[in-house]
Design a protein around this motif. Structure first.
Motif, PDB file in Angstrom:
ATOM      1  N   UNK A  84       0.987  -1.832   0.243  1.00 41.75           N
ATOM      2  CA  UNK A  84       0.498   0.206   0.001  1.00 41.75           C
ATOM      3  C   UNK A  84       0.538   1.488   0.113  1.00 41.75           C
ATOM      4  N   UNK A  85       1.979   1.187  -0.134  1.00 45.66           N
ATOM      5  CA  UNK A  85       2.400   2.344  -1.015  1.00 45.66           C
ATOM      6  C   UNK A  85       2.797   2.486  -2.076  1.00 45.66           C
ATOM      7  N   UNK A  86       2.009   2.856  -3.006  1.00 44.03           N
ATOM      8  CA  UNK A  86       2.327   3.245  -4.482  1.00 44.03           C
ATOM      9  C   UNK A  86       2.772   4.709  -4.637  1.00 44.03           C
ATOM     10  N   UNK A  87       2.634   5.387  -3.602  1.00 40.21           N
ATOM     11  CA  UNK A  87       2.862   6.468  -3.944  1.00 40.21           C
ATOM     12  C   UNK A  87       4.226   6.799  -3.662  1.00 40.21           C
ATOM     13  N   UNK A  88       5.013   5.587  -3.239  1.00 37.04           N
ATOM     14  CA  UNK A  88       6.471   6.231  -3.431  1.00 37.04           C
ATOM     15  C   UNK A  88       7.121   5.264  -3.912  1.00 37.04           C
ATOM     16  N   UNK A  89       6.653   4.184  -4.376  1.00 34.86           N
ATOM     17  CA  UNK A  89       6.535   3.146  -5.849  1.00 34.86           C
ATOM     18  C   UNK A  89       6.198   2.234  -6.087  1.00 34.86           C
ATOM     19  N   UNK A  90       5.925   2.127  -7.575  1.00 34.36           N
ATOM     20  CA  UNK A  90       4.353   0.737  -7.788  1.00 34.36           C
ATOM     21  C   UNK A  90       5.002  -0.247  -7.847  1.00 34.36           C
ATOM     22  N   UNK A  91       4.780  -1.028  -7.812  1.00 32.54           N
ATOM     23  CA  UNK A  91       5.536  -2.294  -8.103  1.00 32.54           C
ATOM     24  C   UNK A  91       5.156  -2.556  -9.805  1.00 32.54           C
ATOM     25  N   UNK A  92       6.237  -3.366 -10.612  1.00 36.22           N
ATOM     26  CA  UNK A  92       6.426  -4.009 -11.796  1.00 36.22           C
ATOM     27  C   UNK A  92       5.488  -5.656 -12.279  1.00 36.22           C
ATOM     28  N   UNK A 132       1.853  -6.129   5.610  1.00 30.77           N
ATOM     29  CA  UNK A 132       1.183  -4.841   5.277  1.00 30.77           C
ATOM     30  C   UNK A 132       2.667  -3.263   4.857  1.00 30.77           C
ATOM     31  N   UNK A 133       2.609  -2.682   3.920  1.00 26.77           N
ATOM     32  CA  UNK A 133       4.222  -2.545   3.681  1.00 26.77           C
ATOM     33  C   UNK A 133       3.214  -1.008   2.914  1.00 26.77           C
ATOM     34  N   UNK A 134       3.007   0.358   4.007  1.00 28.44           N
ATOM     35  CA  UNK A 134       2.244   1.389   4.537  1.00 28.44           C
ATOM     36  C   UNK A 134       4.101   2.352   4.227  1.00 28.44           C
ATOM     37  N   UNK A 135       3.354   3.796   4.636  1.00 31.02           N
ATOM     38  CA  UNK A 135       4.734   4.852   4.727  1.00 31.02           C
ATOM     39  C   UNK A 135       4.318   5.366   5.628  1.00 31.02           C
ATOM     40  N   UNK A 136       5.241   5.636   6.484  1.00 30.14           N
ATOM     41  CA  UNK A 136       5.454   6.447   7.306  1.00 30.14           C
ATOM     42  C   UNK A 136       6.485   7.937   8.054  1.00 30.14           C
ATOM     43  N   UNK A 137       5.969   8.512   8.099  1.00 28.16           N
ATOM     44  CA  UNK A 137       7.167   9.231   8.146  1.00 28.16           C
ATOM     45  C   UNK A 137       6.147  11.289   7.604  1.00 28.16           C
ATOM     46  N   UNK A 193       2.048  18.178  12.755  1.00 26.04           N
ATOM     47  CA  UNK A 193       3.142  16.895  12.687  1.00 26.04           C
ATOM     48  C   UNK A 193       3.626  16.976  12.857  1.00 26.04           C
ATOM     49  N   UNK A 194       4.651  15.425  13.098  1.00 33.90           N
ATOM     50  CA  UNK A 194       6.307  15.269  12.579  1.00 33.90           C
ATOM     51  C   UNK A 194       5.857  13.856  12.023  1.00 33.90           C
ATOM     52  N   UNK A 195       4.855  13.151  12.365  1.00 34.71           N
ATOM     53  CA  UNK A 195       5.025  12.181  11.318  1.00 34.71           C
ATOM     54  C   UNK A 195       3.409  11.363  10.573  1.00 34.71           C
ATOM     55  N   UNK A 196       3.502  11.125   9.955  1.00 32.12           N
ATOM     56  CA  UNK A 196       1.590  10.581   9.804  1.00 32.12           C
ATOM     57  C   UNK A 196       1.888   9.035   9.005  1.00 32.12           C
ATOM     58  N   UNK A 197       1.259   8.599   8.601  1.00 33.09           N
ATOM     59  CA  UNK A 197       1.060   6.995   8.358  1.00 33.09           C
ATOM     60  C   UNK A 197      -0.166   7.650   6.711  1.00 33.09           C
ATOM     61  N   UNK A 198       0.574   6.704   5.806  1.00 32.10           N
ATOM     62  CA  UNK A 198      -0.248   7.362   4.597  1.00 32.10           C
ATOM     63  C   UNK A 198      -0.391   5.746   3.876  1.00 32.10           C
ATOM     64  N   UNK A 199      -1.573   5.625   2.982  1.00 31.08           N
ATOM     65  CA  UNK A 199      -1.888   4.386   2.150  1.00 31.08           C
ATOM     66  C   UNK A 199      -2.159   4.777   0.991  1.00 31.08           C
ATOM     67  N   UNK A 217      -9.332  -4.389   4.083  1.00 29.34           N
ATOM     68  CA  UNK A 217      -9.905  -4.635   4.893  1.00 29.34           C
ATOM     69  C   UNK A 217      -8.766  -5.093   6.147  1.00 29.34           C
ATOM     70  N   UNK A 218      -8.316  -5.898   5.864  1.00 30.06           N
ATOM     71  CA  UNK A 218      -7.410  -6.571   6.542  1.00 30.06           C
ATOM     72  C   UNK A 218      -6.376  -5.492   7.482  1.00 30.06           C
ATOM     73  N   UNK A 219      -5.923  -4.476   6.151  1.00 31.33           N
ATOM     74  CA  UNK A 219      -5.565  -3.441   6.633  1.00 31.33           C
ATOM     75  C   UNK A 219      -6.260  -2.694   8.109  1.00 31.33           C
ATOM     76  N   UNK A 220      -7.392  -2.897   7.755  1.00 31.63           N
ATOM     77  CA  UNK A 220      -7.983  -1.802   8.913  1.00 31.63           C
ATOM     78  C   UNK A 220      -7.945  -3.187  10.102  1.00 31.63           C
ATOM     79  N   UNK A 221      -8.443  -4.412   9.885  1.00 36.06           N
ATOM     80  CA  UNK A 221      -8.796  -4.670  10.938  1.00 36.06           C
ATOM     81  C   UNK A 221      -7.236  -4.425  11.737  1.00 36.06           C
ATOM     82  N   UNK A 222      -6.117  -4.444  10.902  1.00 35.40           N
ATOM     83  CA  UNK A 222      -4.990  -4.482  11.499  1.00 35.40           C
ATOM     84  C   UNK A 222      -4.207  -3.353  12.914  1.00 35.40           C
TER      85      UNK A 222
END
Length: 424
Positions: free
Chosen positions: A45-53, A374-379, A392-398, A410-415
Motif C-alpha cells: 500500500x505504498x504505490x505513491x512512493x513507488x509502484x510494483x512492476x 502490510x507495507x505502508x509509508x510513515x514519516x 505533525x512530525x509524522x503520519x501514516x500514508x496508504x 479490510x485486512x489493513x483496517x483489521x490490523x
C-alpha cells in the motif's frame, strides 16, 4: 485543515461499473505480490512512493540485455534497433500526454530532475533580483529546493501559496500573489500527502493572462488519471516512470517547444551538441539538446512496454477502479476510533494520509509489516513545510494502485484495530 478542525475527507462514491475490471487477473501480472512477508501474503500500500512492476516490464529488460543490447544513435544493427525502440517510447509518451510532437518529450532521471532542468534554466536565463517564483504549501521537497537554490543564486523571491482548511489551494490568494515580477508558477498536479487534485487548467489560464509559464509536477497524477497537456495548457509537465510501474531512473519532462528552444541546456556533453570547437558548441535540436551523455535507454525501452501494458488495461478503467478503492478505504478507515484523515478535497488521487490518536505511528508501521505483511509509508513524506503547518512530525500514508483489492483494505483496517486493542 481536517487535522485541526475535525473535518473528514469525503468523496462521492464512484460507480462500481468498472467495465469488468478484473483485478484478480491483473494481480497475476505482478510477481512481487505472489510472495509472503513474515508468513503473511504481501500487501503493498505504498504505490505513491513507488509502484510494483508488471512482469512484462521485467521480462523486457531481461530480453533487451540478453539479446538486443546496443547503444543508440549508431549505425550497426543492435544500436539501430535500440535507437528505434527509444524513439517508439518517446512517441508513446507524447501520445499519453497528448503532446504536439515527440520532440517535446525529454527523457530525464525522474520528476526531480525534470524540475531541476527547468529551475536551472530559469536561473540562468529568466530570473533576476526581485523577480518572483510561486510554489504552494503542498509541494514535495523536489519542487521546493530547486527553486530555493535558483532564487538564492539570483536574488529572486520564492513565494508560497497557502491552502484552505480542506487541503485545497487558496485560489484567491494565488491570484492575488501573481504580480508583474512573477516569472513562473511551479506546483503539483496532485498532493502526495493530501491527495488533493489541483485545478491546473484554471491556474494556467490565470497565469497566461500575464504571460507567466506554469510547471506541473505530475509525479502523483500521471500514474492514476489521463493527462492532456494541451487541455491543461501547462508549459511544462514532469513525472517519473517508477511510480507508474516502470523502471527506476527514468522520467519525463514535457515542455512546449517554444520554451524548450529558448531555454539553455541543462548539461553539456555528447549527443546534446551537434558541432563542438574549443571556442563554442552548436546544440542539437530538440529533444537531444536536453539529453546529454548516455541515457538510461534500456529502462526507457522497458518504460515503453509499461505504457503498452497500461494502454491495454485502460487508463480510464484504472482511474475508475482506483477511485473506488479510495472511496472504499475512506469509508472503512473513518470508522476507526481516533483515526483522522488529512485533507477533505472533493477531488483526490488514491492516497489517504492519517494520524491515530495515542499511537506511535512508527511503531504502527513496524507492527503492520511484521504481523500482517502490510507495507505502508510513515514519516513526513519529504513535505516538511506542509507537515509543520499541520502540526505533525509524522503520519501514516496508504496509497493504492490498479493491483490492490478491497480485501487488502479490510485486512489493513483489521490490523489497525487489533493494534489499538493490544496497545491498551
Amino acid at each position: 485543515m481536517e487535522q485541526t478542525k475535525g473535518k473528514q475527507a469525503k468523496t462521492n462514491q464512484p460507480s462500481k461499473d468498472d467495465g469488468g475490471f478484473d483485478v484478480a487477473r491483473i494481480r497475476q501480472d505482478f510477481p512481487m505480490l505472489h510472495q509472503k512477508h513474515n508468513g503473511k501474503p504481501f500487501i503493498y500500500l505504498d504505490s505513491a512512493g513507488s509502484c510494483q512492476k508488471p512482469k512484462e516490464v521485467i521480462e523486457r529488460l531481461a530480453a533487451f540485455y540478453s539479446t538486443e543490447y546496443g547503444r543508440p544513435e549508431e549505425a550497426h544493427t543492435t544500436r539501430k534497433t535500440t535507437t528505434e525502440a527509444v524513439a517508439e517510447t518517446r512517441q508513446k509518451v507524447a501520445d499519453l500526454l497528448h503532446a504536439r510532437a515527440p520532440e517535446e518529450i525529454i527523457f530525464v532521471q525522474g520528476a526531480t530532475e525534470a524540475i531541476n532542468v527547468v529551475a536551472l534554466a530559469f536561473e540562468r536565463a529568466f530570473l533576476s533580483e526581485g523577480d518572483e517564483v510561486l510554489i504552494t504549501l503542498m509541494e514535495h521537497h523536489a519542487n521546493i529546493v530547486p527553486w530555493q537554490l535558483a532564487c538564492q543564486r539570483t536574488g529572486a523571491v520564492l513565494k508560497v501559496v497557502p491552502i484552505t482548511e480542506t487541503g485545497e489551494l487558496d485560489m484567491e490568494a494565488l491570484e492575488s500573489m501573481i504580480s508583474e515580477r512573477t516569472r513562473i508558477i511551479s506546483l503539483v498536479h496532485s498532493s502526495h500527502v493530501l491527495g488533493t487534485i489541483n485545478p491546473i487548467k484554471k491556474i494556467t489560464s490565470l497565469a497566461h493572462r500575464k504571460g507567466i509559464p506554469v510547471f506541473v509536477d505530475g509525479a502523483q497524477t500521471a500514474p492514476h488519471m489521463p493527462v492532456d497537456v494541451q487541455e491543461l495548457d501547462c508549459d511544462f509537465y514532469g513525472f517519473s516512470a517508477h511510480k507508474m510501474g516502470g523502471p527506476t531512473g527514468v522520467g519525463v519532462l514535457y515542455g512546449k517547444a517554444a520554451w524548450l528552444n529558448k531555454m539553455p541546456p541543462y548539461q553539456g556533453g555528447a549527443i546534446m551538441a551537434e558541432t563542438v570547437t574549443f571556442e563554442n558548441a552548436a546544440y542539437a535540436p530538440l529533444p537531444l539538446k536536453f539529453e546529454a551523455g548516455t541515457t538510461a535507454y534500456a529502462d526507457i525501452i522497458a518504460f515503453g512496454t509499461l505504457l503498452d501494458y497500461l494502454e491495454r488495461v485502460g487508463h480510464k478503467a484504472i482511474e475508475a477502479y482506483e477511485q473506488h478503492l479510495l472511496y472504499y478505504a475512506g469509508e472503512k478507515l473513518r470508522r476507526i476510533a481516533g483515526l483522522h484523515i488529512l485533507g477533505a478535497a472533493p477531488e483526490r488521487e488514491p492516497v489517504l494520509t492519517f494520524t491515530l490518536e495515542g499511537a506511535d505511528v512508527s511503531a504502527l508501521e513496524i507492527y503492520l509489516n511484521d504481523k500482517y505483511g502490510i507495507a505502508v509509508r510513515v514519516g513526513e513524506f519529504s513535505a516538511q513545510p506542509l507537515m509543520q503547518y499541520l502540526g505533525l512530525e509524522k503520519a501514516v500514508r496508504v496509497s493504492f494502485a490498479l493491483c490492490n483489492t478491497e480485501e487488502e483494505i479490510d485486512t489493513l483496517v483489521e490490523a489497525i484495530q487489533t493494534y489499538q486493542k493490544e496497545a491498551r
